[in-house]
Design a protein around this motif. Structure first.
Motif, short mmCIF file in Angstrom:
data_model
loop_
_atom_site.label_atom_id
_atom_site.label_comp_id
_atom_site.label_asym_id
_atom_site.label_seq_id
_atom_site.Cartn_x
_atom_site.Cartn_y
_atom_site.Cartn_z
N ALA A 18 0.84 -1.19 0.00
CA ALA A 18 0.00 0.00 0.00
C ALA A 18 0.87 1.24 0.00
O ALA A 18 1.90 1.30 0.68
N GLU A 19 0.47 2.23 -0.79
CA GLU A 19 1.21 3.50 -0.79
C GLU A 19 0.78 4.35 0.39
O GLU A 19 -0.12 3.98 1.16
N GLY A 20 1.44 5.49 0.57
CA GLY A 20 1.27 6.27 1.78
C GLY A 20 -0.08 6.89 1.98
O GLY A 20 -0.37 7.40 3.07
N ARG A 21 -0.96 6.87 0.97
CA ARG A 21 -2.30 7.44 1.09
C ARG A 21 -3.36 6.35 1.19
O ARG A 21 -4.51 6.56 0.81
N CYS A 22 -2.96 5.19 1.67
CA CYS A 22 -3.89 4.09 1.97
C CYS A 22 -4.59 3.57 0.72
O CYS A 22 -5.81 3.36 0.72
N ARG A 23 -3.81 3.34 -0.34
CA ARG A 23 -4.36 2.77 -1.56
C ARG A 23 -3.45 1.62 -2.01
O ARG A 23 -2.22 1.74 -1.92
N PRO A 24 -4.02 0.53 -2.50
CA PRO A 24 -3.20 -0.62 -2.89
C PRO A 24 -2.40 -0.36 -4.16
O PRO A 24 -2.93 0.13 -5.15
N LEU A 25 -1.12 -0.70 -4.11
CA LEU A 25 -0.27 -0.64 -5.29
C LEU A 25 -0.18 -1.99 -5.99
O LEU A 25 -0.11 -2.07 -7.20
N SER A 26 -0.13 -3.08 -5.22
CA SER A 26 -0.08 -4.41 -5.79
C SER A 26 -0.77 -5.38 -4.84
O SER A 26 -0.82 -5.15 -3.63
N LEU A 27 -1.32 -6.45 -5.43
CA LEU A 27 -2.09 -7.44 -4.68
C LEU A 27 -1.67 -8.83 -5.10
O LEU A 27 -1.30 -9.07 -6.26
N LEU A 28 -1.75 -9.76 -4.16
CA LEU A 28 -1.41 -11.15 -4.42
C LEU A 28 -2.18 -12.01 -3.43
O LEU A 28 -2.33 -11.63 -2.27
N ILE A 29 -2.70 -13.15 -3.88
CA ILE A 29 -3.42 -14.05 -2.98
C ILE A 29 -2.70 -15.40 -2.94
O ILE A 29 -2.14 -15.85 -3.92
N THR A 30 -2.73 -16.01 -1.75
CA THR A 30 -2.12 -17.32 -1.54
C THR A 30 -3.02 -18.10 -0.59
O THR A 30 -3.95 -17.54 0.01
N PRO A 31 -2.76 -19.41 -0.41
CA PRO A 31 -3.47 -20.14 0.64
C PRO A 31 -3.24 -19.51 2.01
O PRO A 31 -2.21 -18.88 2.26
N GLY A 32 -4.20 -19.68 2.91
CA GLY A 32 -4.18 -18.97 4.18
C GLY A 32 -3.01 -19.31 5.07
O GLY A 32 -2.63 -18.50 5.92
N GLN A 33 -2.41 -20.50 4.93
CA GLN A 33 -1.32 -20.88 5.82
C GLN A 33 0.04 -20.43 5.32
O GLN A 33 1.05 -20.65 5.98
N ARG A 34 0.10 -19.78 4.17
CA ARG A 34 1.37 -19.38 3.60
C ARG A 34 2.00 -18.24 4.42
O ARG A 34 1.33 -17.27 4.77
N ALA A 35 3.29 -18.35 4.71
CA ALA A 35 3.99 -17.35 5.51
C ALA A 35 4.11 -16.04 4.74
O ALA A 35 4.27 -16.02 3.51
N ASP A 36 4.05 -14.92 5.48
CA ASP A 36 4.12 -13.61 4.84
C ASP A 36 5.45 -13.38 4.14
O ASP A 36 5.49 -12.85 3.02
N CYS A 37 6.55 -13.77 4.77
CA CYS A 37 7.87 -13.44 4.24
C CYS A 37 8.13 -14.11 2.89
O CYS A 37 8.90 -13.59 2.08
N THR A 38 7.50 -15.25 2.62
CA THR A 38 7.74 -15.94 1.36
C THR A 38 7.15 -15.20 0.16
O THR A 38 7.53 -15.46 -0.98
N GLN A 39 6.21 -14.29 0.40
CA GLN A 39 5.54 -13.57 -0.69
C GLN A 39 5.97 -12.11 -0.79
O GLN A 39 5.37 -11.35 -1.54
N PHE A 40 7.00 -11.73 -0.04
CA PHE A 40 7.43 -10.33 -0.07
C PHE A 40 7.95 -9.94 -1.46
O PHE A 40 7.51 -8.93 -2.03
#
Length: 311
Positions: free
Chosen positions: A168-190
């Protein structure tokens, strides 16, 4: 509410030049504004497609158009168009923040066939080539774990869940989006989330892909992510985990220096939390009803498009 209401004249004026002229006589294209308003209604209320009011036209037409635009990337192209216009006027704060949120999947979201998403004719851009078998020339359907990951559904304590990774950019708007299964760790999708940042320019020049700075919580604190940001010359504010700090101190001079940390910059990480809150005002985003993963990603992207149009 933000998640309800048809497109205003000003909002439609931004999107209208991207669509071909409606031709009701041939039955090929219906009124695009009417169809988008039907999709917006479903985004905000989460109703079944069959329950759409008659003023939006046949529900099958609205549903099919959403499926097509989710499969061929039309929603993403519309989002990039709005981002390009904002960047041309200097309205994007490139001090971004990265985080994720889990979404409970409704029972109707399970049971999708394990096959790749369709590649229909693009409305705004030529469709990419299909994935075919070299001998039979038929589309290859994923099997096993690959097929499950295609739909971005995973098991967790709450049942079937999907995780939305967002920059998200500094004005609270999404710049990019990605979906994964719920158990996927955050760091792997950075890195995949960062690589999806692409804002084309109105004139000459390559699309902008590099932010001024990146903020993230401790879930993204590892050497791989810090090295990735350092190689790209991106300033970052990521707090160090306690066990990482203890391991570094035990190694003494071989453990390296303490990572730089700006407390004032880290306070701005709340922008990504507020962006997630805006996305979840849309009931079709807060609860996943779509079976196919690419369709749900299209739903989230359409919600992000409305956030940009109405910000």
């Amino acid at each position: 509410m933000l998640s309800r209401g048809d497109l205003t004249d000003a909002e439609w004026a931004v999107l209208e030049p991207l669509f071909p002229v409606s031709n009701n006589r041939c039955g090929r294209w219906r009124n695009h504004r009417q169809l988008i308003n039907g999709i917006i209604h479903r985004l905000g209320t989460g109703v079944q497609w069959r329950e759409l009011p008659e003023r939006f036209g046949p529900w099958k037409t609205v549903h099919k158009r959403h499926l097509l635009w989710s499969a061929d990337g039309t929603w993403e192209m519309l989002l990039q168009h709005v981002q390009t216009a904002a960047d041309a006027h200097g309205e994007i704060d490139w001090n971004i923040n990265v985080d994720s949120t889990s979404v409970r999947a409704h029972q109707h979201a399970a049971g999708a066939p394990r096959k790749p998403p369709p590649t229909p004719h693009r409305l705004l851009k030529r469709a990419p080539a299909r994935s075919v078998h070299p001998r039979t020339h038929h589309r290859v359907a994923p099997t096993g774990e690959a097929g499950a990951q295609c739909e971005a559904l995973g098991r967790s304590r709450g049942g079937l869940t999907t995780k939305i990774h967002i920059a998200a950019e500094g004005r609270c708007r999404p710049l990019s989006l990605l979906i994964t299964p719920g158990q996927r760790a955050d760091c792997t999708q950075f890195e995949p989330v960062m690589d999806k940042i692409r804002v084309p320019r109105t004139g000459l020049g390559r699309p902008r892909r590099t932010p001024d700075s990146v903020g993230a919580d401790k879930a993204y604190s590892n050497r791989k992510i810090r090295t990735y940001l350092r190689k790209r010359g991106i300033r970052h504010v990521i707090p160090e985990k306690k066990d990482h700090e203890a391991a570094r101190l035990r190694r003494g001079s071989r453990g390296g220096r303490l990572p730089a940390f700006d407390k004032d910059r880290y306070k701005n990480r709340s922008t990504v939390e507020r962006t997630i809150g805006k996305l979840k005002q849309f009931r079709a985003v807060a609860t996943r009803y779509d079976k196919r993963g690419h369709v749900y990603l299209g739903t989230v992207t359409a919600a992000a498009l409305l956030i940009w149009l109405r910000s």
